[in-house]
Design a protein around this motif. Structure first.
Motif, mmCIF file in Angstrom:
data_model
loop_
_atom_site.group_PDB
_atom_site.id
_atom_site.type_symbol
_atom_site.label_atom_id
_atom_site.label_comp_id
_atom_site.label_asym_id
_atom_site.label_seq_id
_atom_site.Cartn_x
_atom_site.Cartn_y
_atom_site.Cartn_z
ATOM 1 N N ARG A 72 -13.279 -6.163 -0.919
ATOM 2 C CA ARG A 72 -12.837 -7.489 -0.480
ATOM 3 C C ARG A 72 -11.723 -7.971 -1.402
ATOM 4 O O ARG A 72 -11.737 -7.733 -2.603
ATOM 5 N N LEU A 73 -10.800 -8.688 -0.802
ATOM 6 C CA LEU A 73 -9.670 -9.278 -1.504
ATOM 7 C C LEU A 73 -9.590 -10.739 -1.074
ATOM 8 O O LEU A 73 -9.719 -11.036 0.116
ATOM 9 N N HIS A 74 -9.426 -11.647 -2.029
ATOM 10 C CA HIS A 74 -9.365 -13.079 -1.713
ATOM 11 C C HIS A 74 -7.941 -13.601 -1.838
ATOM 12 O O HIS A 74 -7.205 -13.213 -2.736
ATOM 13 N N CYS A 75 -7.588 -14.506 -0.936
ATOM 14 C CA CYS A 75 -6.329 -15.242 -1.082
ATOM 15 C C CYS A 75 -6.565 -16.681 -0.652
ATOM 16 O O CYS A 75 -7.642 -17.020 -0.150
ATOM 17 N N GLU A 76 -5.586 -17.504 -0.861
ATOM 18 C CA GLU A 76 -5.700 -18.910 -0.510
ATOM 19 C C GLU A 76 -5.098 -19.172 0.863
ATOM 20 O O GLU A 76 -4.157 -18.500 1.286
ATOM 21 N N PHE A 77 -5.636 -20.133 1.554
ATOM 22 C CA PHE A 77 -5.205 -20.503 2.900
ATOM 23 C C PHE A 77 -3.694 -20.738 2.962
ATOM 24 O O PHE A 77 -3.025 -20.310 3.899
ATOM 25 N N GLY A 78 -3.155 -21.378 1.946
ATOM 26 C CA GLY A 78 -1.725 -21.693 1.919
ATOM 27 C C GLY A 78 -0.817 -20.478 1.826
ATOM 28 O O GLY A 78 0.381 -20.584 2.096
ATOM 29 N N GLN A 79 -1.346 -19.317 1.468
ATOM 30 C CA GLN A 79 -0.553 -18.090 1.389
ATOM 31 C C GLN A 79 -0.312 -17.463 2.759
ATOM 32 O O GLN A 79 0.561 -16.612 2.901
ATOM 33 N N LEU A 80 -1.093 -17.836 3.759
ATOM 34 C CA LEU A 80 -1.071 -17.138 5.042
ATOM 35 C C LEU A 80 0.284 -17.163 5.765
ATOM 36 O O LEU A 80 0.702 -16.133 6.292
ATOM 37 N N PRO A 81 1.018 -18.292 5.809
ATOM 38 C CA PRO A 81 2.319 -18.250 6.482
ATOM 39 C C PRO A 81 3.303 -17.257 5.832
ATOM 40 O O PRO A 81 4.005 -16.523 6.545
ATOM 41 N N ALA A 82 3.324 -17.197 4.519
ATOM 42 C CA ALA A 82 4.212 -16.239 3.845
ATOM 43 C C ALA A 82 3.757 -14.806 4.092
ATOM 44 O O ALA A 82 4.588 -13.904 4.278
ATOM 45 N N LEU A 83 2.450 -14.573 4.109
ATOM 46 C CA LEU A 83 1.947 -13.235 4.419
ATOM 47 C C LEU A 83 2.325 -12.827 5.838
ATOM 48 O O LEU A 83 2.668 -11.670 6.089
ATOM 49 N N ALA A 84 2.272 -13.763 6.769
ATOM 50 C CA ALA A 84 2.648 -13.464 8.153
ATOM 51 C C ALA A 84 4.111 -13.028 8.235
ATOM 52 O O ALA A 84 4.435 -12.044 8.917
ATOM 53 N N LYS A 85 4.989 -13.725 7.540
ATOM 54 C CA LYS A 85 6.414 -13.348 7.534
ATOM 55 C C LYS A 85 6.621 -11.981 6.910
ATOM 56 O O LYS A 85 7.400 -11.169 7.408
ATOM 57 N N SER A 86 5.932 -11.732 5.813
ATOM 58 C CA SER A 86 6.069 -10.438 5.130
ATOM 59 C C SER A 86 5.526 -9.298 5.983
ATOM 60 O O SER A 86 6.110 -8.206 6.029
ATOM 61 N N ALA A 87 4.413 -9.515 6.659
ATOM 62 C CA ALA A 87 3.838 -8.481 7.526
ATOM 63 C C ALA A 87 4.800 -8.162 8.666
ATOM 64 O O ALA A 87 5.042 -6.992 8.977
ATOM 65 N N ARG A 88 5.353 -9.193 9.290
ATOM 66 C CA ARG A 88 6.300 -8.972 10.384
ATOM 67 C C ARG A 88 7.524 -8.201 9.889
ATOM 68 O O ARG A 88 7.977 -7.249 10.530
ATOM 69 N N ALA A 89 8.047 -8.572 8.731
ATOM 70 C CA ALA A 89 9.216 -7.870 8.185
ATOM 71 C C ALA A 89 8.897 -6.408 7.900
ATOM 72 O O ALA A 89 9.698 -5.517 8.187
#
Length: 132
Positions: A108-125
């Motif tokens: 398991r890996l934890h992150c904060e809710f506020g990180q999700l929009p940046a992760l979405a952009k990075s995943a798409r890229a």
């Protein structure tokens, strides 16, 4: 973008997706106590993982159901959950595909809710970078 990285908000752990080549990419999980690597064949659904992160990035509040993506051969599975406080957990499962020696890693890996929009952009890229 040649890599997609999720760093834990709770430890030194990180998940790295890299070496994208068509329907293939590599997954590496590392922490101070564990390191593992798996080649993943996403067949025609590598974009499904990017869409999962876009769905996560569009959340405006914590959600109740587990959201997941798994590769066709199940060598990589990612499940995202979020508690009422906004703590996001990514449950990872790695298995070899076609290996004569069976192994399995669940972590398991934890992150904060506020990180999700940046992760979405990075995943798409990351997933768009290898399109031909």
């Amino acid at each position: 973008m040649t890599t997609f990285r999720i760093k834990s908000a709770a430890s030194d752990a990180e998940l790295l997706l890299h070496s994208r080549n068509g329907d293939y990419f590599q997954v590496t999980f590392s922490s101070s106590t564990l390191s593992c690597h798996q080649d993943v064949w996403a067949y025609t659904d590598a974009d499904g993982l990017a869409r999962l992160f876009e769905r996560l990035g569009a959340q405006t509040r914590p959600w109740s159901e587990a959201l997941c993506w798994a590769s066709l051969e199940r060598e990589f599975k990612l499940t995202a959950t979020c508690d009422w406080r906004g703590s996001v957990a990514f449950d990872l499962e790695l298995h070899p595909s076609g290996s004569p020696e069976d192994w399995e890693v669940k972590t398991r890996l934890h992150c904060e809710f506020g990180q999700l929009p940046a992760l979405a952009k990075s995943a798409r890229a990351f997933f768009d970078s290898a399109r031909t």
